[in-house]
Design a protein around this motif. Structure first.
Motif, PDB file in Angstrom:
ATOM      1  N   ASN A 119      54.464  46.063  40.874  1.00 13.31           N
ATOM      2  CA  ASN A 119      53.233  45.614  40.238  1.00 13.31           C
ATOM      3  C   ASN A 119      52.514  44.697  41.220  1.00 13.31           C
ATOM      4  O   ASN A 119      53.122  43.817  41.821  1.00 13.31           O
ATOM      5  CB  ASN A 119      53.521  44.848  38.947  1.00 13.31           C
ATOM      6  CG  ASN A 119      52.245  44.402  38.256  1.00 13.31           C
ATOM      7  OD1 ASN A 119      51.463  45.216  37.795  1.00 13.31           O
ATOM      8  ND2 ASN A 119      52.028  43.099  38.195  1.00 13.31           N
ATOM      9  N   TYR A 145      49.474  41.964  41.490  1.00  8.13           N
ATOM     10  CA  TYR A 145      48.609  41.092  40.696  1.00  8.13           C
ATOM     11  C   TYR A 145      47.694  40.330  41.637  1.00  8.13           C
ATOM     12  O   TYR A 145      48.129  39.826  42.677  1.00  8.13           O
ATOM     13  CB  TYR A 145      49.438  40.086  39.884  1.00  8.13           C
ATOM     14  CG  TYR A 145      48.572  39.079  39.180  1.00  8.13           C
ATOM     15  CD1 TYR A 145      47.974  39.400  37.971  1.00  8.13           C
ATOM     16  CD2 TYR A 145      48.329  37.832  39.727  1.00  8.13           C
ATOM     17  CE1 TYR A 145      47.151  38.494  37.328  1.00  8.13           C
ATOM     18  CE2 TYR A 145      47.513  36.920  39.090  1.00  8.13           C
ATOM     19  CZ  TYR A 145      46.928  37.257  37.884  1.00  8.13           C
ATOM     20  OH  TYR A 145      46.106  36.363  37.257  1.00  8.13           O
ATOM     21  N   ASN A 174      51.363  42.467  32.490  1.00  8.29           N
ATOM     22  CA  ASN A 174      50.658  43.734  32.642  1.00  8.29           C
ATOM     23  C   ASN A 174      51.574  44.944  32.448  1.00  8.29           C
ATOM     24  O   ASN A 174      51.130  46.004  32.019  1.00  8.29           O
ATOM     25  CB  ASN A 174      50.020  43.771  34.035  1.00  8.29           C
ATOM     26  CG  ASN A 174      49.247  45.022  34.292  1.00  8.29           C
ATOM     27  OD1 ASN A 174      48.416  45.408  33.492  1.00  8.29           O
ATOM     28  ND2 ASN A 174      49.524  45.661  35.413  1.00  8.29           N
ATOM     29  N   SER A 214      51.215  46.909  29.251  1.00  8.29           N
ATOM     30  CA  SER A 214      50.024  47.731  28.988  1.00  8.29           C
ATOM     31  C   SER A 214      50.319  49.206  29.271  1.00  8.29           C
ATOM     32  O   SER A 214      49.573  50.086  28.855  1.00  8.29           O
ATOM     33  CB  SER A 214      48.832  47.251  29.812  1.00  8.29           C
ATOM     34  OG  SER A 214      49.054  47.453  31.193  1.00  8.29           O
ATOM     35  N   THR A 252      48.811  47.976  38.920  1.00  9.26           N
ATOM     36  CA  THR A 252      47.864  47.013  39.468  1.00  9.26           C
ATOM     37  C   THR A 252      47.188  46.248  38.351  1.00  9.26           C
ATOM     38  O   THR A 252      46.823  46.819  37.340  1.00  9.26           O
ATOM     39  CB  THR A 252      46.779  47.705  40.310  1.00  9.26           C
ATOM     40  OG1 THR A 252      47.415  48.442  41.352  1.00  9.26           O
ATOM     41  CG2 THR A 252      45.826  46.720  40.918  1.00  9.26           C
ATOM     42  N   LYS A 253      47.020  44.938  38.561  1.00 11.43           N
ATOM     43  CA  LYS A 253      46.295  44.095  37.607  1.00 11.43           C
ATOM     44  C   LYS A 253      45.449  43.123  38.399  1.00 11.43           C
ATOM     45  O   LYS A 253      45.933  42.370  39.225  1.00 11.43           O
ATOM     46  CB  LYS A 253      47.285  43.328  36.725  1.00 11.43           C
ATOM     47  CG  LYS A 253      46.680  42.237  35.885  1.00 11.43           C
ATOM     48  CD  LYS A 253      45.980  42.783  34.672  1.00 11.43           C
ATOM     49  CE  LYS A 253      45.462  41.641  33.833  1.00 11.43           C
ATOM     50  NZ  LYS A 253      45.038  42.005  32.555  1.00 11.43           N
ATOM     51  N   ASN A 254      44.147  43.154  38.150  1.00 13.52           N
ATOM     52  CA  ASN A 254      43.235  42.175  38.727  1.00 13.52           C
ATOM     53  C   ASN A 254      42.695  41.327  37.597  1.00 13.52           C
ATOM     54  O   ASN A 254      42.249  41.843  36.588  1.00 13.52           O
ATOM     55  CB  ASN A 254      42.078  42.857  39.452  1.00 13.52           C
ATOM     56  CG  ASN A 254      42.538  43.579  40.694  1.00 13.52           C
ATOM     57  OD1 ASN A 254      43.304  43.026  41.471  1.00 13.52           O
ATOM     58  ND2 ASN A 254      42.092  44.802  40.871  1.00 13.52           N
TER      59      ASN A 254
END
Length: 163
Positions: free
Chosen positions: A83, A85, A140, A143, A160-162
Motif C-alpha cells: 500500500n 500512502y 485504506n 476499502s 494506493t491512497k492519496n
C-alpha cells in the motif's frame, strides 16, 4: 497537514517511510490498533506495524512492532500486498504480511519514537465493526474488502491512497 499531530509530522514526516504491517485474523476478527493524531477525527484504526529500522529485516521489524504495539509475539507467514500512502506531510510504502500469533497477551502498547503516545487501543474487530467507522477512520486496505476473507484476495496487489 493541520489534522496530523505536529509530533507525528516531526518524527515521520517529509520523507518516504517504509513500513511493515501485520494481518492477524483469528476466528471472524482482525487485530487493529487505534491511533490518535493522524486525521481530523483524531481516530484511526489500522493493522499493527511501523517503520523498518536500519539493519532489521522486514520480518524482524514486524515482530518488534507487534511486541511494542500489541504485546503479542508473532510468526510472519507470507507477503500479502503493498500500500502506498501520500499526504501533504506523510508518505509511506507499506508492506503487508500475513502473521500468526505465537505468544504474549494483547495489551495497548506504545510507540517508542514519540513522547506523546498516539496508540489508544488494541482489539480484534469484525468487518461489521470496521464498517461502522468513516472511511477516513480506518486503513485504506478496508476499502478493497467487503469481508475479511477478501483480504487474502489482495495478494500481490499494489494499493494506493492519496489524502
Amino acid at each position: 497537514m493541520q489534522d496530523i499531530h505536529p509530533e507525528v509530522v516531526q518524527a515521520f514526516g517529509n520523507r518516504v517511510r517504509v513500513r511493515v504491517c501485520g494481518i492477524l485474523i483469528e476466528k471472524d476478527s482482525i487485530l487493529l490498533v487505534n491511533h490518535r493524531g493522524l486525521n481530523k477525527s483524531n481516530l484511526f484504526w489500522c493493522p499493527p506495524g511501523g517503520g523498518i529500522q536500519f539493519g532489521e529485516s522486514a520480518a524482524e521489524s514486524l515482530q518488534r512492532e507487534f511486541r511494542e504495539e500489541t504485546g503479542l509475539e508473532i510468526d510472519v507467514l507470507d507477503f500479502l500486498c503493498v500500500n502506498e500512502y501520500s499526504s501533504q506531510a506523510l508518505q509511506a510504502v507499506e508492506l503487508f504480511f500475513l502473521v500468526r500469533r505465537t505468544g504474549g497477551h494483547i495489551a495497548t502498547g506504545t510507540d517508542p519514537e514519540l513522547k506523546q503516545q498516539i496508540i489508544r487501543e488494541v482489539k480484534f474487530m469484525t468487518i461489521q465493526e470496521i464498517r461502522n467507522y468513516l472511511p477516513a477512520e480506518v486503513h485504506n486496505l478496508f476499502s478493497y474488502c467487503s469481508t475479511l476473507a477478501d483480504i487474502y484476495q489482495l495478494k500481490g496487489n499494489f494499493l494506493t491512497k492519496n489524502a
